[in-house]
Enzyme design. Structure first.
Site, PDB file in Angstrom:
ATOM      1  N   ARG A   1       0.813  -1.223   0.000  1.00 57.32           N
ATOM      2  CA  ARG A   1       0.000   0.000   0.000  1.00 57.32           C
ATOM      3  C   ARG A   1       0.841   1.264   0.000  1.00 57.32           C
ATOM      4  NH1 ARG A   1      -1.369   1.681   4.738  1.00 57.32           N
ATOM      5  NH2 ARG A   1      -2.060  -0.290   5.597  1.00 57.32           N
TER       6      ARG A   1
ATOM      7  N   TYR B   1     -19.673  17.413 -11.176  1.00 59.77           N
ATOM      8  CA  TYR B   1     -20.062  16.010 -11.358  1.00 59.77           C
ATOM      9  C   TYR B   1     -21.030  15.629 -10.233  1.00 59.77           C
ATOM     10  CZ  TYR B   1     -19.221  10.932 -11.647  1.00 59.77           C
ATOM     11  OH  TYR B   1     -19.356   9.581 -11.754  1.00 59.77           O
TER      12      TYR B   1
HETATM   13  C1  PLP Z   1     -16.717  10.184 -14.442  1.00 65.66           C
HETATM   14  C2  PLP Z   1     -16.327  11.421 -13.732  1.00 65.66           C
HETATM   15  C3  PLP Z   1     -15.912  11.385 -12.408  1.00 65.66           C
HETATM   16  C4  PLP Z   1     -15.941  10.124 -11.581  1.00 65.66           C
HETATM   17  O1  PLP Z   1     -15.070   9.142 -12.055  1.00 65.66           O
HETATM   18  P1  PLP Z   1     -15.332   7.596 -11.716  1.00 65.66           P
HETATM   19  O2  PLP Z   1     -14.042   6.960 -12.116  1.00 65.66           O
HETATM   20  O3  PLP Z   1     -16.514   7.166 -12.506  1.00 65.66           O
HETATM   21  O4  PLP Z   1     -15.565   7.509 -10.234  1.00 65.66           O
HETATM   22  C5  PLP Z   1     -15.504  12.564 -11.825  1.00 65.66           C
HETATM   23  N1  PLP Z   1     -15.509  13.726 -12.502  1.00 65.66           N
HETATM   24  C6  PLP Z   1     -15.905  13.799 -13.777  1.00 65.66           C
HETATM   25  C7  PLP Z   1     -15.889  15.106 -14.478  1.00 65.66           C
HETATM   26  C8  PLP Z   1     -16.335  12.651 -14.431  1.00 65.66           C
HETATM   27  O5  PLP Z   1     -16.772  12.729 -15.694  1.00 65.66           O
END
Ligand code: PLP
Length: 391
Positions: A59, A112
């Protein structure tokens, strides 16, 4: 004697992406090995007591994680980076690293959506107050900063509706008030938007999208500047964050081809977006790279390119007609995420609390992949035919 090594910091971005992480390869192989490991064995008690060893426990870092971290920091132009098991984990870890009870967070209204849920859920429960702000506020952010504001969080362009933020203005106001600026840099992938050069202190990516680039792994990255690196690293380690070795390897592998993939995504997206702008069924195309599109001026000032993700607002029509459009598409898959080699189309309804979304028509987000844009336009024509017959 061995061959001399290039000084990556002096080379062009394309060359950096190709050479990134190479120092960790062994035995003459081009690529570093994928280390699957928890326990690291120490040859002697003395070596166990020696705290300066490179590798002590899975880790705490492996040659695989170090290679990809170095590559990500190079892409972003930051000091150093850490990997998280998803983009959302990168966001939550970065926020938790810098916020504590009694602190205030300024969060962009177009963030997001699951990042908003984290702020309204766990962060709120921990005593951190979040205020959402207009993505187009620019230097007006200064009026919203309070004495306890620790973090200003930006995402540019905004999720789904693609508002381009004035990141340098946000950075200046935040820094003047002693706060830091965090940026979700997923759309520009660190390659087309240099968050640190525009004043960010932390740059986050859902590497799930363009760094991995093939829709086959989940990954998040947090890149820091010199000031934020040590406190972030400390928090990251306390939270026990890390990511799987195979997925870290896929991220490093994706980084080597990022420049050519993004270039083609942009070329195809420009072609399809221009074509969509000429369609009668379309009210607005939200793609900052298009001239006269919302956000174009700031995009042109701050970005080096555009990725393949944009949205459209349809002229008002029945929901069944918009659904018929989506169902007829055969080259565009319908599903979440983006950044892979394939095209996607997904409907969405903007969620706002600090601002208002006033457009009446249905919204669709497209990810333009590496297919021929002519094939994509034919597919979309079929979709519009279905939309018309369902209207
Ligand atoms: C998809 C996305 C995330 C989250 O990513 P994941 O890997 O699906 O958890 C965060 N920010 C933006 C702008 C995204 O498009």
């Amino acid at each position: 004697m061995s061959k001399s090594k290039p000084d990556l910091t002096t080379l062009s971005p394309q060359t950096r992406l190709v050479a990134a992480g190479r120092d960790y390869a062994e035995h003459g192989f081009v690529n570093p090995a994928v280390y699957h490991g928890s326990t690291v064995l120490f040859p002697t008690a003395k070596s166990l007591h020696d705290r300066s060893r490179d590798y002590v426990y899975g880790r705490r870092g492996t040659p695989t994680s170090r290679a990809v971290e170095e590559a990500v920091a190079l892409v972003e132009g930051g000091h150093n980076a850490k990997m998280a098991p998803s983009g959302l984990a990168a966001i939550s870890t970065a926020l938790l690293a810098f916020l504590k009870a009694g602190d205030h967070l300024l969060m962009v209204d177009t963030a997001y959506h699951p990042a908003r849920q984290f702020c309204d859920g766990l962060l709120k429960g921990l005593g951190v107050e979040t205020t959402y702000y207009d993505p187009l506020i620019g230097r007006g952010i200064a009026q919203l900063i309070r004495p306890n504001t620790r973090v200003v969080y930006a995402e540019s362009p905004g999720s789904q509706t693609m508002e381009v933020q004035d990141v340098p203005a946000l950075a200046e106001a935040a820094h003047k008030a002693g706060a830091m600026l965090m940026v979700d840099n997923t759309w520009g992938a660190g390659h087309y938007f240099k968050a640190f050069a525009h004043g960010a202190d932390v740059s986050i990516q859902a590497a799930t999208k363009y760094l991995v680039g093939h829709s086959d792994a989940m990954m998040g990255t947090v890149t820091c500047n010199e000031q934020t690196w040590e406190p972030f690293k400390e928090a990251y380690e306390q939270m026990g964050q890390f990511a799987g070795p195979d997925d870290m390897y896929l991220t490093l592998r994706g980084i080597h081809t990022l420049d050519v993939r993004l270039e083609r995504h942009m070329k195809n997206a420009m072609d399809v977006a221009e074509w969509l702008r000429g369609r009668d069924e379309v009210e607005t195309v939200l793609y900052p790279a298009l001239s006269n599109a919302p956000g174009h001026e700031i995009w042109k000032r701050d970005f080096r390119g555009a990725s393949g993700l944009f949205s459209i607002v349809l002229k008002p029509c029945a929901e069944e007609a918009a659904d018929a459009f989506l169902d007829r598409l055969s080259l565009f898959g319908m599903g979440y995420s983006w950044g892979g080699f394939e095209s996607l189309a997904v409907p969405f309804k903007p969620h706002r609390t600090a601002t208002q979304w006033t457009a009446q028509g249905h919204c669709i987000r497209f990810h333009i992949g590496l297919e021929s844009p002519d094939d994509l336009k034919s597919d979309l024509s079929e979709g519009f035919r279905a939309l018309k017959s369902a209207s």
